[in-house]
Motif scaffolding. Structure first.
Motif, mmCIF file in Angstrom:
data_model
loop_
_atom_site.group_PDB
_atom_site.id
_atom_site.type_symbol
_atom_site.label_atom_id
_atom_site.label_comp_id
_atom_site.label_asym_id
_atom_site.label_seq_id
_atom_site.Cartn_x
_atom_site.Cartn_y
_atom_site.Cartn_z
ATOM 1 N N LEU A 150 0.804 -1.222 0.000
ATOM 2 C CA LEU A 150 0.000 0.000 0.000
ATOM 3 C C LEU A 150 0.839 1.276 0.000
ATOM 4 C CD1 LEU A 150 -2.776 -1.033 2.562
ATOM 5 C CD2 LEU A 150 -2.813 -1.231 0.070
ATOM 6 N N VAL A 151 2.166 1.160 0.111
ATOM 7 C CA VAL A 151 3.024 2.351 0.114
ATOM 8 C C VAL A 151 4.096 2.221 -0.968
ATOM 9 C CG1 VAL A 151 2.652 2.723 2.582
ATOM 10 C CG2 VAL A 151 4.663 1.443 1.827
ATOM 11 N N ASP A 152 4.581 3.368 -1.419
ATOM 12 C CA ASP A 152 5.648 3.400 -2.417
ATOM 13 C C ASP A 152 6.988 3.235 -1.704
ATOM 14 O OD1 ASP A 152 6.882 3.731 -4.929
ATOM 15 O OD2 ASP A 152 7.246 5.845 -4.499
ATOM 16 N N VAL A 153 7.761 2.250 -2.124
ATOM 17 C CA VAL A 153 9.010 1.902 -1.436
ATOM 18 C C VAL A 153 10.220 2.308 -2.276
ATOM 19 C CG1 VAL A 153 10.351 0.053 -0.364
ATOM 20 C CG2 VAL A 153 7.847 -0.078 -0.398
ATOM 21 N N PRO A 154 11.139 3.103 -1.722
ATOM 22 C CA PRO A 154 12.388 3.392 -2.441
ATOM 23 C C PRO A 154 13.243 2.127 -2.528
ATOM 24 C CG PRO A 154 11.996 4.967 -0.646
ATOM 25 C CD PRO A 154 11.053 3.820 -0.445
ATOM 26 N N LYS A 155 13.341 1.542 -3.700
ATOM 27 C CA LYS A 155 14.049 0.276 -3.867
ATOM 28 C C LYS A 155 15.516 0.379 -3.455
ATOM 29 C CE LYS A 155 14.987 -3.382 -7.265
ATOM 30 N NZ LYS A 155 16.448 -3.352 -7.120
ATOM 31 N N ALA A 156 16.096 1.569 -3.604
ATOM 32 C CA ALA A 156 17.509 1.752 -3.256
ATOM 33 C C ALA A 156 17.780 1.404 -1.797
ATOM 34 C CB ALA A 156 17.940 3.188 -3.542
ATOM 35 N N LEU A 157 16.771 1.560 -0.930
ATOM 36 C CA LEU A 157 16.953 1.244 0.490
ATOM 37 C C LEU A 157 17.040 -0.262 0.709
ATOM 38 C CD1 LEU A 157 14.557 3.744 2.315
ATOM 39 C CD2 LEU A 157 16.966 4.003 1.700
ATOM 40 N N ALA A 158 16.164 -1.001 0.042
ATOM 41 C CA ALA A 158 16.214 -2.466 0.155
ATOM 42 C C ALA A 158 17.514 -2.997 -0.444
ATOM 43 C CB ALA A 158 15.011 -3.083 -0.548
ATOM 44 N N ASP A 159 17.925 -2.409 -1.568
ATOM 45 C CA ASP A 159 19.179 -2.819 -2.197
ATOM 46 C C ASP A 159 20.355 -2.580 -1.257
ATOM 47 O OD1 ASP A 159 17.671 -3.401 -4.423
ATOM 48 O OD2 ASP A 159 18.259 -1.604 -5.536
#
Length: 279
Positions: A150-159
């Motif tokens: 339900l939220v937009d996730v900055p993929k760079a953080l997971a990476d």
């Protein structure tokens, strides 16, 4: 034989600052990665791995955290596979897969990065990332454990989390036991069998299928960045997201699910009242 130049011998931080100066950019000192070691509770033998883990490809240095991210992704899946295999000896593979997926997905890892402030040390040239992280940090306050899409996730953080896991794995001569010891607490709260939530789209279909109700999603994303949801031709939910179509779809399902559960509860209550009166 490849010639060794002065540039090759420089530390990544020196290269970043030199490139910024030549481009006419302001050169604020980069935060010390010693602080990252304090957060992790782990001191790297090879500091270059730590530098690489926190260097985003957008800097254009010829190296980035992408290779370590690739390693970390595999290691993380193995860690949760091992942990959950012994923690839940009665769970079948399908249930274990869903549980693992919830703990290693993009949102879960991005939450860990924000919670422990790892994002503050990422070296990058992504102008929108700071604002994306701010919005993400605000939105997840409404969902203490997981938003389920339900939220937009900055993929760079997971990476970043994955590349850091990969760096520790390589630095420890590929010891998954040490990696788990370092990251187990950082990944808390871990989603467990009793806290695992069903994705709103899946849950909506399951609820309606039990009642023989027909679900229909109407794609309005190009017109209004949203979706409408009809159950038996009745509008029961709407959701919007201008950034990602998938999130709009998920939000519409969640809205429809909340409404249909309330409608069904009211319907069941009314049936019970009528039955009691007829007794």
């Amino acid at each position: 034989m490849t010639a060794i130049t002065i540039e090759t011998l420089k530390e990544p931080q020196q290269i970043i600052q030199q490139q910024s100066e030549s481009a006419g950019e302001s050169t604020q000192p980069l935060p010390s990665l010693d602080e990252v070691e304090q957060i992790l509770g782990y001191e790297f033998k090879n500091k270059r791995l730590l530098e690489e883990a926190f260097t985003h490809a957008s800097l254009g240095l010829g190296f980035s955290n992408e290779r370590l991210e690739y390693v970390g992704d595999s290691v993380l899946n193995l860690l949760f596979t091992k942990q959950q295999f012994f923690e839940y000896p009665d769970l079948p593979p399908g249930a274990l897969t869903r549980l693992r997926a919830a703990n290693v997905d993009t949102e879960k890892l991005a939450r860990a990065a924000v919670k422990h402030g790892l994002h503050r040390y990422l070296r990058h040239k992504k102008p929108l990332l700071k604002e994306q992280i701010r919005q993400f940090s605000e939105e997840i306050q409404r969902y203490p454990l997981h938003s389920n899409g339900l939220v937009d996730v900055p993929k760079a953080l997971a990476d970043l989390v994955e590349s850091t896991i990969g760096a520790v794995f390589i630095d420890t001569n590929c010891s998954i036991d040490v990696v788990w010891k370092v990251f187990k607490d950082l990944l808390e709260p871990i989603i467990r069998r009793e806290t695992l939530k069903i994705h709103p789209v899946t849950q909506l279909y399951e609820v309606c299928q039990k009642r023989n109700l027909k679900v229909k999603f109407v794609d309005l994303w190009k017109e209004s960045t949203g979706f409408d949801v009809f159950v038996d031709d009745q509008l029961v939910g709407r959701g919007k997201c201008s950034l990602k179509k998938e999130i709009a779809h998920n939000r519409a399902a969640k809205d429809a699910l909340d409404n249909i559960l309330r409608i069904l509860d009211e319907k069941d209550t009314n049936i019970s009242i009528v039955e009691e009166r007829n007794v």
